[in-house]
Design a protein around this motif. Structure first.
Motif, PDB file in Angstrom:
ATOM      1  N   GLU A   1      -1.466  10.161  -2.958  1.00  0.00           N
ATOM      2  CA  GLU A   1      -1.710  11.012  -1.782  1.00  0.00           C
ATOM      3  C   GLU A   1      -3.135  11.559  -1.707  1.00  0.00           C
ATOM      4  O   GLU A   1      -3.691  11.700  -0.615  1.00  0.00           O
ATOM      5  CB  GLU A   1      -0.713  12.183  -1.768  1.00  0.00           C
TER       6      GLU A   1
ATOM      7  N   HIS B   1      -0.392   8.478 -16.614  1.00  0.00           N
ATOM      8  CA  HIS B   1       0.488   8.003 -15.540  1.00  0.00           C
ATOM      9  C   HIS B   1      -0.448   7.508 -14.445  1.00  0.00           C
ATOM     10  O   HIS B   1      -1.285   8.274 -13.952  1.00  0.00           O
ATOM     11  CB  HIS B   1       1.365   9.158 -15.047  1.00  0.00           C
TER      12      HIS B   1
ATOM     13  N   HIS C   1      -1.350   5.284 -10.772  1.00  0.00           N
ATOM     14  CA  HIS C   1      -1.163   4.539  -9.532  1.00  0.00           C
ATOM     15  C   HIS C   1      -2.461   3.761  -9.370  1.00  0.00           C
ATOM     16  O   HIS C   1      -3.462   4.071 -10.023  1.00  0.00           O
ATOM     17  CB  HIS C   1      -1.025   5.480  -8.336  1.00  0.00           C
TER      18      HIS C   1
ATOM     19  N   SER D   1       3.374   3.616 -12.192  1.00  0.00           N
ATOM     20  CA  SER D   1       4.273   4.250 -11.225  1.00  0.00           C
ATOM     21  C   SER D   1       5.167   3.203 -10.573  1.00  0.00           C
ATOM     22  O   SER D   1       4.696   2.130 -10.200  1.00  0.00           O
ATOM     23  CB  SER D   1       3.454   4.932 -10.130  1.00  0.00           C
TER      24      SER D   1
ATOM     25  N   GLY E   1       6.991   4.754  -8.201  1.00  0.00           N
ATOM     26  CA  GLY E   1       7.187   5.583  -7.014  1.00  0.00           C
ATOM     27  C   GLY E   1       6.299   5.101  -5.875  1.00  0.00           C
ATOM     28  O   GLY E   1       6.682   5.116  -4.711  1.00  0.00           O
TER      29      GLY E   1
ATOM     30  N   ALA F   1       3.936   4.975  -2.959  1.00  0.00           N
ATOM     31  CA  ALA F   1       3.721   5.967  -1.902  1.00  0.00           C
ATOM     32  C   ALA F   1       4.927   5.970  -0.981  1.00  0.00           C
ATOM     33  O   ALA F   1       5.649   4.967  -0.878  1.00  0.00           O
ATOM     34  CB  ALA F   1       2.460   5.619  -1.107  1.00  0.00           C
TER      35      ALA F   1
ATOM     36  N   SER G   1       7.342   5.173 -14.452  1.00  0.00           N
ATOM     37  CA  SER G   1       8.080   6.297 -13.878  1.00  0.00           C
ATOM     38  C   SER G   1       9.224   5.765 -13.027  1.00  0.00           C
ATOM     39  O   SER G   1       9.142   4.657 -12.485  1.00  0.00           O
ATOM     40  CB  SER G   1       7.135   7.140 -13.021  1.00  0.00           C
TER      41      SER G   1
ATOM     42  N   THR H   1      11.941   7.604 -10.174  1.00  0.00           N
ATOM     43  CA  THR H   1      12.532   8.769  -9.499  1.00  0.00           C
ATOM     44  C   THR H   1      13.974   8.450  -9.151  1.00  0.00           C
ATOM     45  O   THR H   1      14.250   7.451  -8.475  1.00  0.00           O
ATOM     46  CB  THR H   1      11.745   9.112  -8.224  1.00  0.00           C
TER      47      THR H   1
ATOM     48  N   PHE I   1       9.507  14.862   1.034  1.00  0.00           N
ATOM     49  CA  PHE I   1       8.227  14.840   0.310  1.00  0.00           C
ATOM     50  C   PHE I   1       7.161  15.185   1.325  1.00  0.00           C
ATOM     51  O   PHE I   1       6.686  14.328   2.077  1.00  0.00           O
ATOM     52  CB  PHE I   1       8.035  13.425  -0.260  1.00  0.00           C
TER      53      PHE I   1
ATOM     54  N   PHE J   1      10.992  10.481   0.530  1.00  0.00           N
ATOM     55  CA  PHE J   1      10.792   9.560  -0.590  1.00  0.00           C
ATOM     56  C   PHE J   1      12.169   8.974  -0.913  1.00  0.00           C
ATOM     57  O   PHE J   1      13.026   9.653  -1.474  1.00  0.00           O
ATOM     58  CB  PHE J   1      10.191  10.339  -1.768  1.00  0.00           C
TER      59      PHE J   1
ATOM     60  N   GLU K   1      11.433  10.731 -13.177  1.00  0.00           N
ATOM     61  CA  GLU K   1      10.673  11.733 -12.407  1.00  0.00           C
ATOM     62  C   GLU K   1      11.668  12.547 -11.603  1.00  0.00           C
ATOM     63  O   GLU K   1      12.284  12.036 -10.667  1.00  0.00           O
ATOM     64  CB  GLU K   1       9.692  11.054 -11.443  1.00  0.00           C
TER      65      GLU K   1
HETATM   66  N1  KMH Z   1       3.775   9.265  -4.588  1.00  0.00           N
HETATM   67  C1  KMH Z   1       5.109   9.791  -4.573  1.00  0.00           C
HETATM   68  C2  KMH Z   1       5.787   9.450  -3.280  1.00  0.00           C
HETATM   69  C3  KMH Z   1       5.938   8.291  -9.200  1.00  0.00           C
HETATM   70  O1  KMH Z   1       4.776   8.034  -9.412  1.00  0.00           O
HETATM   71  O2  KMH Z   1       6.851   7.734  -9.813  1.00  0.00           O
HETATM   72  C4  KMH Z   1       5.943   9.305  -5.694  1.00  0.00           C
HETATM   73  C5  KMH Z   1       5.388   9.430  -7.042  1.00  0.00           C
HETATM   74  C6  KMH Z   1       6.359   9.284  -8.157  1.00  0.00           C
HETATM   75  O3  KMH Z   1       4.207   9.615  -7.270  1.00  0.00           O
END
Ligand code: KMH
Ligand code: ZN
Length: 274
Positions: free
Chosen positions: A14, A46, A48, A81, A83, A85, A105, A107, A113, A118, A142
């Protein structure tokens, strides 16, 4: 108390370069940020990744390049990740699992969100669990809402993720669980015997939740994915946020775990297949 695991959430999906010039975006920048965070005391990163325009992507190759840049520089545990976006498909989100990273990760539930939703439906969670098992990747659950702990345990009861379980409470996302001590204590009480946990406070909640993580015997996640400020009006680097937690932990007599100690504590095995 066991040693403190500090996770640096370096990038996220984000935050933009317009928000902060310190956000690592390219694989090289992510590698450098990981090395600086490691130097400051982090034992897990962690991550992205972003595309050439700085937009979030789950592209396997971009993850591979970022992981290579990290591994060139330090021995930190890399957690990718799944997750991604808000709005990404499950097929996109599982892409980095095929790199067989040490951790990823996951979730375990759907949650508001910010202005988005999400999505992580029960059916999708089983699809994720299958992919984690297929590639032998250890999850970090998560947890954005308390019910997600029960959802994670439902997967465990179905036979997924045998062995040690690790949870990260992400607290203070608008639309999800607020970052309060009460909510944190309540979530800790829901955990199964033997599980480990960390806490990630969003925005200005990052520092107080980190301190609670240290004193309550949990672990801590900080980084620009969750908070871009050192204090009101002053932007931070990932390393500065990690260094502050390490310093406070030192004052409170909590030793910091190295990556290999973290691997032992979380029962990870470093095997490279990519
Ligand atoms: N960006 C979020 C919608 C993860 O990395 O596992 C989800 C998130 C969770 O960041
Ligand atoms: Zn993330």
């Amino acid at each position: 108390m066991e040693k403190l695991i500090i996770t640096a959430a370096l990038v996220g999906a984000e935050v933009t370069r317009e928000d902060t010039p310190y956000l690592p975006v390219t694989p090289v920048e992510i590698g450098e940020a990981a090395a600086e965070a490691r130097e400051a005391g982090a034992s897990i990163v962690h991550i992205h990744v972003r595309d050439e325009n700085g937009a979030p992507t789950q592209d396997r190759n971009m993850y591979r390049r970022a992981i290579e840049e990290i591994e060139k520089r330090c021995d930190v545990v890399v957690q990718v990740s799944t997750g991604g976006a808000v709005g990404m498909s499950i097929e996109e989100r599982i892409e980095p699992l095929s790199l067989r990273p040490e951790m990823a990760s996951l979730t375990t539930g759907t949650v508001n969100f910010g202005d988005g939703v999400f999505m992580n439906t029960p059916e999708q969670l089983v699809a994720f669990a299958e992919e984690f098992e297929r590639y032998g990747v250890r999850p970090e659950f998560e947890i954005f809402e308390v019910g997600m702990i029960a959802n994670a345990m439902k997967l465990v009861k179905k036979g997924y993720f045998t062995g040690h379980l690790h949870f990260d409470f992400v607290m203070g996302v608008p639309g999800a669980i607020p970052a309060t001590a009460d909510h944190l204590l309540h979530m800790i009480k829901q955990l199964p015997e033997g599980a480990t946990w960390s806490v990630a406070g969003i925005g200005r909640a990052q520092l107080p939740m980190a301190v609670l993580g240290i004193v309550l015997g949990g672990h801590v996640r900080v980084g620009l994915e969750d908070n871009i400020y050192y204090r009101k009006g002053e932007l931070a680097t990932n390393a500065q946020l990690v260094e502050r937690v390490a310093r406070i932990a030192g004052e409170l007599n909590r030793e910091i775990a190295t990556p290999d100690e973290t691997r032992r504590m979380l029962c990870l095995s470093k095997t490279k297949f990519y």
